[in-house]
Enzyme design. Structure first.
Site, PDB file in Angstrom:
ATOM      1  N   HIS A  88       0.835  -1.196   0.000  1.00  0.00           N
ATOM      2  CA  HIS A  88       0.000   0.000   0.000  1.00  0.00           C
ATOM      3  C   HIS A  88       0.869   1.244   0.000  1.00  0.00           C
ATOM      4  O   HIS A  88       1.831   1.332   0.752  1.00  0.00           O
ATOM      5  CB  HIS A  88      -0.878  -0.001   1.260  1.00  0.00           C
ATOM      6  CG  HIS A  88      -1.707   1.232   1.407  1.00  0.00           C
ATOM      7  ND1 HIS A  88      -2.945   1.348   0.832  1.00  0.00           N
ATOM      8  CD2 HIS A  88      -1.465   2.403   2.026  1.00  0.00           C
ATOM      9  CE1 HIS A  88      -3.439   2.541   1.104  1.00  0.00           C
ATOM     10  NE2 HIS A  88      -2.563   3.208   1.832  1.00  0.00           N
ATOM     11  N   ASP A 167     -16.431   0.814   4.745  1.00  0.00           N
ATOM     12  CA  ASP A 167     -15.379   1.830   4.563  1.00  0.00           C
ATOM     13  C   ASP A 167     -15.780   2.844   3.509  1.00  0.00           C
ATOM     14  O   ASP A 167     -15.532   4.033   3.656  1.00  0.00           O
ATOM     15  CB  ASP A 167     -14.047   1.172   4.177  1.00  0.00           C
ATOM     16  CG  ASP A 167     -12.976   2.223   3.901  1.00  0.00           C
ATOM     17  OD1 ASP A 167     -12.614   2.948   4.850  1.00  0.00           O
ATOM     18  OD2 ASP A 167     -12.534   2.350   2.749  1.00  0.00           O
ATOM     19  N   ARG A 174     -16.628  10.885   6.185  1.00  0.00           N
ATOM     20  CA  ARG A 174     -15.460  11.592   6.727  1.00  0.00           C
ATOM     21  C   ARG A 174     -15.027  12.725   5.801  1.00  0.00           C
ATOM     22  O   ARG A 174     -14.652  13.800   6.244  1.00  0.00           O
ATOM     23  CB  ARG A 174     -14.298  10.611   6.934  1.00  0.00           C
ATOM     24  CG  ARG A 174     -14.533   9.651   8.107  1.00  0.00           C
ATOM     25  CD  ARG A 174     -13.553   8.491   8.064  1.00  0.00           C
ATOM     26  NE  ARG A 174     -12.170   8.941   8.050  1.00  0.00           N
ATOM     27  CZ  ARG A 174     -11.164   8.262   7.520  1.00  0.00           C
ATOM     28  NH1 ARG A 174     -11.365   7.080   6.962  1.00  0.00           N
ATOM     29  NH2 ARG A 174      -9.948   8.738   7.551  1.00  0.00           N
ATOM     30  N   SER A 189      -9.302   2.076   8.070  1.00  0.00           N
ATOM     31  CA  SER A 189      -9.742   2.112   6.674  1.00  0.00           C
ATOM     32  C   SER A 189      -8.774   1.322   5.779  1.00  0.00           C
ATOM     33  O   SER A 189      -9.182   0.484   4.966  1.00  0.00           O
ATOM     34  CB  SER A 189      -9.829   3.584   6.234  1.00  0.00           C
ATOM     35  OG  SER A 189     -10.022   3.704   4.859  1.00  0.00           O
ATOM     36  N   LYS A 193      -9.244  -2.966   4.359  1.00  0.00           N
ATOM     37  CA  LYS A 193      -9.258  -3.317   2.931  1.00  0.00           C
ATOM     38  C   LYS A 193      -8.185  -4.357   2.596  1.00  0.00           C
ATOM     39  O   LYS A 193      -8.402  -5.228   1.756  1.00  0.00           O
ATOM     40  CB  LYS A 193      -9.094  -2.048   2.086  1.00  0.00           C
ATOM     41  CG  LYS A 193     -10.370  -1.195   2.115  1.00  0.00           C
ATOM     42  CD  LYS A 193     -10.226   0.103   1.348  1.00  0.00           C
ATOM     43  CE  LYS A 193      -9.471   1.121   2.144  1.00  0.00           C
ATOM     44  NZ  LYS A 193      -9.587   2.497   1.638  1.00  0.00           N
TER      45      LYS A 193
END
Ligand code: URA
Ligand code: CA
Length: 437
Positions: A88, A167, A174, A189, A193
């Site tokens: 990520h 999410d 948000r 979050s 995932k």
């Protein structure tokens, strides 16, 4: 009408207390099924953004979010004890790392299931870069994604709507309520995932600097530590790097021109040293959490690049996702060029990554995926007045505007390390197929 339990929970968070696991589950379940009002969730998000959450709460929220949708698994790999890795990035400019690291790690024997996002603000999105290759699709069904990871050891695809729907809903809320910047909410979050995507091990590349969402190394480090500890609570191996985003990472900034940069890197035609440093750092961690012994990591990586195996894996990925070897071999950068020139002599002391990211986006919007910006003078480079700082590829943004993103000063700036911090899990983490241990 809401029950008293929810109001009491909001009062606890308002006053800086912690909620138990069952309460987090009840809130998320109710939010998704419509029985908990959005106004209450907005108030909760704001209380959390101001007061924070402890790790147990972050884990409870993460688990509740994972359970809101499907969870992928790779039985043909897990039954052989092979760990699936995901990588990520928190979002950068000229961050071409994924397009190289995914096939490279796969060629080293570590399967990678990369679920990716689109461009956000001035930052580029891996999906947009991959889709610039003619024919390539990233909207793989969950079954096709799993089969590809099990078959060729790598896939890069968009997050399906069936993974972590909570999410999607919470992130949109948000975004409307000023509650995106919260370490606990960001960590839950991201990690929810990755867990829903079936990753056994995760590498987080957390960017810090003017071109990143985390402006300081301290903030990026705090998020990195939370990400790694949260992943460990779910039995996932993890590493996080805090890497520099004061200036764009690679030389190419755009979509298709970053795919060209990735291809050239994998083929060995051209390897930008700063991009290479980032790629080697990320791949090192991917192999480590994937279970490769430390002393084997460097030789395997160099062999996969030198033998062409990593490039072949990239071609296989492209073919599996709708492209062909010919399209990869023939990718080329748009021929329309103008040069952004230095207005004075000195040293490049700064390159505004946000401006470069936005200008590259405009060039792509006007000229297609093979337009963008190619940086030739990095921070620290000595330049003379009239020398080229960057190539403007395509048209729609004047080269002088691009030149204005560069600051040229009298003295060379102090060198900044590309990887400022590294957070690693305790090696003892046990792989687990369930959720929280
Ligand atoms: N990226 C995510 O996926 N979630 C966040 O909350 C922030 C960044
Ligand atoms: Ca992202």
């Amino acid at each position: 009408m809401q029950d008293g339990w929810l109001r009491r929970a909001l009062e606890v968070k308002r006053d800086g207390g912690a909620l138990d696991d069952a309460t987090w589950t009840r809130i998320i379940d109710g939010y998704v099924d419509g029985s908990v009002e959005e106004a209450c969730v907005a108030a909760l998000a704001m209380a959390v953004a101001i007061r924070g959450m402890d790790l147990a709460e972050i884990a409870a929220l993460t688990e509740a979010m994972v359970r809101s949708g499907d969870v992928l698994a790779y039985p043909r790999l897990s039954e052989r004890g092979v760990r699936v890795v995901d990588k990520h990035s928190s979002g950068g400019v000229g961050d071409t790392v994924s397009l190289v690291a995914v096939p490279l790690a796969a060629a080293c024997g570590v399967p990678v299931a990369k679920l990716s996002g689109r461009a956000l603000g001035h930052t580029g999105g891996t999906l947009d870069k991959l889709e610039a290759i003619p024919g390539v699709r990233t909207d793989l069904s969950p079954a096709a994604f799993v089969a590809q990871v099990e078959g060729i050891g790598c896939a890069i695809a968009a997050q399906s709507a069936r993974l972590v729907p909570a999410d999607r809903q919470l992130y949109a809320l948000r975004d409307r309520t000023g509650t995106v910047p919260s370490t606990g909410l960001i960590a839950s979050s991201i990690v929810s995932k990755k867990i829903a995507g079936g990753a056994d091990a995760i590498v987080f590349d957390v960017k810090a600097g003017r071109g990143a969402f985390m402006r300081t190394v301290e903030d990026a480090l705090a998020l990195s530590e939370t990400l790694v500890r949260l992943a460990a609570r779910f039995g996932r191996r993890a590493s996080a790097l805090v890497s520099d985003m004061e200036e764009p990472l690679g030389a190419a900034v755009g979509t298709g021109i970053e795919a060209v940069e990735a291809r050239d890197f994998l083929r060995g035609d051209d390897r930008d040293p700063r991009l290479a440093e980032a790629i080697f750092a990320v791949v090192h961690e991917m192999l480590r959490v994937g279970g490769v012994a430390d002393e084997e990591i460097a030789p395997r990586t160099l062999d996969a690049l030198g033998s062409g195996a990593a490039y072949e894996r990239f071609v296989q990925l492209v073919e599996a996702q709708g492209g062909s070897r010919t399209t990869v071999d023939e990718l080329s950068v748009d021929g329309r060029r103008t040069s952004a020139l230095a207005g004075r002599s000195g040293f490049v002391t700064a390159i505004d990554a946000v401006a470069i990211g936005e200008q590259a986006r405009e060039l792509v919007a006007a000229g297609g995926p093979f337009a963008g910006i190619r940086i030739t003078a990095r921070v620290g480079t000595p330049v003379r007045a009239g020398e080229v700082l960057a190539e403007c590829i395509g048209d729609g943004v004047p080269a002088a505007t691009i030149a204005a993103a560069f600051t040229v000063g009298d003295a060379a700036p102090a060198a900044r390390p590309l990887v400022a911090k590294m957070v690693r899990d305790a090696q003892a983490a046990v792989p687990s197929n369930g959720l929280r241990s």
